[in-house]
Motif scaffolding. Structure first.
Motif, mmCIF file in Angstrom:
data_model
loop_
_atom_site.group_PDB
_atom_site.id
_atom_site.type_symbol
_atom_site.label_atom_id
_atom_site.label_comp_id
_atom_site.label_asym_id
_atom_site.label_seq_id
_atom_site.Cartn_x
_atom_site.Cartn_y
_atom_site.Cartn_z
ATOM 1 N N ASP A 168 189.251 49.260 49.337
ATOM 2 C CA ASP A 168 190.556 50.085 49.264
ATOM 3 C C ASP A 168 191.529 49.928 48.318
ATOM 4 O O ASP A 168 192.170 50.630 47.709
ATOM 5 C CB ASP A 168 191.248 50.490 50.509
ATOM 6 N N GLN A 214 183.593 51.487 59.553
ATOM 7 C CA GLN A 214 183.570 52.762 60.123
ATOM 8 C C GLN A 214 182.454 52.925 60.754
ATOM 9 O O GLN A 214 182.348 53.129 62.158
ATOM 10 C CB GLN A 214 183.768 53.742 59.069
ATOM 11 N N ARG A 270 192.536 53.205 65.267
ATOM 12 C CA ARG A 270 191.617 52.672 66.637
ATOM 13 C C ARG A 270 192.563 52.530 67.762
ATOM 14 O O ARG A 270 192.097 52.684 68.902
ATOM 15 C CB ARG A 270 191.469 51.014 66.211
ATOM 16 N N SER A 304 180.101 48.375 56.472
ATOM 17 C CA SER A 304 181.034 49.561 56.776
ATOM 18 C C SER A 304 181.691 49.345 58.056
ATOM 19 O O SER A 304 181.029 49.390 59.032
ATOM 20 C CB SER A 304 180.389 50.974 56.712
ATOM 21 N N LYS A 330 184.021 57.590 48.409
ATOM 22 C CA LYS A 330 185.403 57.672 49.144
ATOM 23 C C LYS A 330 185.707 58.921 48.992
ATOM 24 O O LYS A 330 185.099 59.917 48.701
ATOM 25 C CB LYS A 330 186.168 56.680 48.737
ATOM 26 N N SER A 384 194.138 51.778 59.461
ATOM 27 C CA SER A 384 192.737 51.503 60.055
ATOM 28 C C SER A 384 193.270 51.177 61.633
ATOM 29 O O SER A 384 192.549 51.574 62.537
ATOM 30 C CB SER A 384 192.321 50.167 59.580
HETATM 31 C C1 S3P Z 1 187.919 51.562 56.997
HETATM 32 C C2 S3P Z 1 186.762 51.388 56.576
HETATM 33 C C3 S3P Z 1 186.504 51.459 55.173
HETATM 34 C C4 S3P Z 1 187.759 51.664 54.405
HETATM 35 C C5 S3P Z 1 188.469 53.034 54.864
HETATM 36 C C6 S3P Z 1 188.860 52.453 56.258
HETATM 37 C C7 S3P Z 1 188.354 51.527 58.667
HETATM 38 O O1 S3P Z 1 185.673 52.205 54.813
HETATM 39 O O2 S3P Z 1 187.482 52.127 53.062
HETATM 40 O O3 S3P Z 1 189.639 53.304 54.374
HETATM 41 O O4 S3P Z 1 189.382 51.900 59.134
HETATM 42 O O5 S3P Z 1 187.164 51.141 59.196
HETATM 43 P P1 S3P Z 1 184.102 52.057 55.061
HETATM 44 O O6 S3P Z 1 183.788 51.776 56.862
HETATM 45 O O7 S3P Z 1 183.516 53.293 54.726
HETATM 46 O O8 S3P Z 1 183.775 50.829 54.247
#
Ligand code: S3P
Length: 433
Positions: free
Chosen positions: A319, A171, A31, A169, A346, A27
């Protein structure tokens, strides 16, 4: 990139012992790559994720005009475009990575030009409406097919919004913040469960001002970003496989150094502690506001107890749920998972695949629309495992296999490389046979 499908045999282990340092958090690497690519100047990252997902992000950033140099396996140097992406005449391939597709959509919606984001068959089945809705509320022009990729973006000037995410979320939150960063006015994202906050911390590290309350985050745009140098903390979602493995063996001892321990990501440590594992955290320090430390784990002599993961916990552990479910039969009291419907969208339907593979190994499990009940006190036998091409399923069942009777065959083992190419080698290193 097409990798041949591989099978991998996992034999039972007698114990888990050793000391590890893990590749950089996926993650955070995504970024840092995106912000470095949009910043002014040259950023340098060490311990950058070695997974294919972050490589997809780097490829997209290069196509958008950033200069990306990989130095060895885990260092990356990125010279950014200082806020202005280069138009591209070919689709940007996000591979298997939902983070790449959803977060880049926010970066590109306010840029000039037309961009098409594509992904592999798994990513093309995943819901993208969740980013189209808020971006359209900002006046973005986004086209999907039946709510799915390809994501076609006609870049345009956006308007700031105040948006409450219907499904927690990180993301989606990040997508909106990256669009808001380039948009006049204050963009606010509100969420009912605090999701991982790497974007907020990374934006600040790259020089942006981000304001937060307990349930909201705001960015006033437009704001420029400047380059940084950073070491990416080890990935706690990768560590989860080893921590859960160590928790299963009464004489185990595992140390993981330089591990990312951001409180929005470290819930697994609390859950393992609740199950009876002994965990110590040492050498805590902050790097660009991300907590990093050493984790030591030993298993309880009497075996793991029982626990329930539901509500906000389910979102924060999303996760790690496949591996928790995969070790649940070996607990004394079982594990109950609820409010985890997101697992179904997922990289695979993780509820269905966890249930299918536990049953293949001889376990009893009850499947719910939003979770699983896995009773404890069960004995598992080795079996062919269908990973569904999903990295976390392949790795989760490699952990269950350590405690099963006989050999387990992980089908689609190559998928581990999506997040963690070193997984099987490191497992061999710490698993005593
Ligand atoms: C992530 C957010 C999560 C996670 C993914 C990575 C991220 O997903 O499951 O592996 O890096 O922001 P969601 O935003 O869909 O919950």
């Amino acid at each position: 990139m097409h990798t041949a499908v591989q099978e991998r045999i996992i034999r039972p282990a007698r114990n888990i012992l050793g000391s590890l340092r893990l590749p950089g958090d996926k993650s955070i690497s995504h970024r840092y790559a995106m912000l470095g690519a949009f910043a002014a100047g040259t950023s340098r990252f060490t311990n950058f994720s070695t997974g294919a997902d972050c490589a997809s992000t780097l490829t997209c950033m290069r196509a958008l005009g950033a200069k990306v140099n990989r130095l060895g396996t885990d260092a990356v140097e990125i010279t950014g475009v200082a806020g202005r992406a280069t138009p591209v005449d070919h689709p940007l391939d996000c591979g298997n990575s939902g983070s790449t597709m959803r977060m880049i959509s926010g970066l590109l919606a306010p840029q000039q030009g037309r961009f098409t984001l594509i992904g592999d068959s798994s990513l093309s089945r995943r819901p993208m409406e969740r980013i189209r809705k808020p971006l359209e509320a900002m006046s973005a022009r986004i086209t999907l097919t039946d709510g799915h990729a390809p994501v076609i973006i006609e870049g345009t000037r956006l308007e700031a919004i105040d948006y409450t995410t219907p499904v927690p979320s990180a993301q989606v939150k990040t997508c909106i913040l990256l669009a808001g960063l380039q948009t006049s006015g204050t963009t606010t994202v509100r969420e009912s469960v605090r999701t991982r906050d790497h974007s907020e911390l990374a934006l600040r590290a790259f020089g942006a001002t981000v304001t937060r309350t307990l349930d909201s985050v705001s960015v006033a745009g437009p704001q420029p970003l400047h380059a940084i140098e950073a070491a990416v903390p080890g990935d706690i979602s990768s560590a989860a496989f080893f921590l859960c493995a160590a928790a299963l063996f009464p004489r185990s001892g595992l140390v993981i150094e330089s591990l990312g321990l951001n409180p929005t990501r470290a819930t697994l440590l609390d859950v393992l502690t609740a199950l009876g594992a002994h965990i110590a955290v040492l050498n805590l320090e902050e790097k660009h506001a991300e907590l990093v430390g050493t984790v030591q784990i030993t298993a309880p002599a009497e075996g793991l107890g029982s626990t329930e993961v539901s509500g906000a916990l389910a979102a924060q552990l999303i996760d790690e749920l496949p591996v928790l479910a995969s070790i649940a039969p070996f607990t004394r009291g079982g594990i109950r998972i609820r409010d985890a419907r997101e697992l179904r969208v997922k990289e695979s339907d993780r509820i269905a695949l966890v249930a299918k593979n536990l049953r293949a190994m001889g376990a009893e499990v009850i499947e719910f629309e939003d979770g699983l009940d896995v009773p404890g006190g069960q004995t598992l036998h080795g079996a062919p495992i269908d990973s569904g091409g999903d990295h976390r399923i392949a790795m989760a069942f490699s952990v269950a296999a350590l405690k099963a009777k006989g050999e387990t065959l992980i089908q689609g083992a190559e998928s581990a490389a999506i997040s963690f190419p070193e997984f099987f080698d490191l497992l061999d290193l710490v698993a005593e046979r």
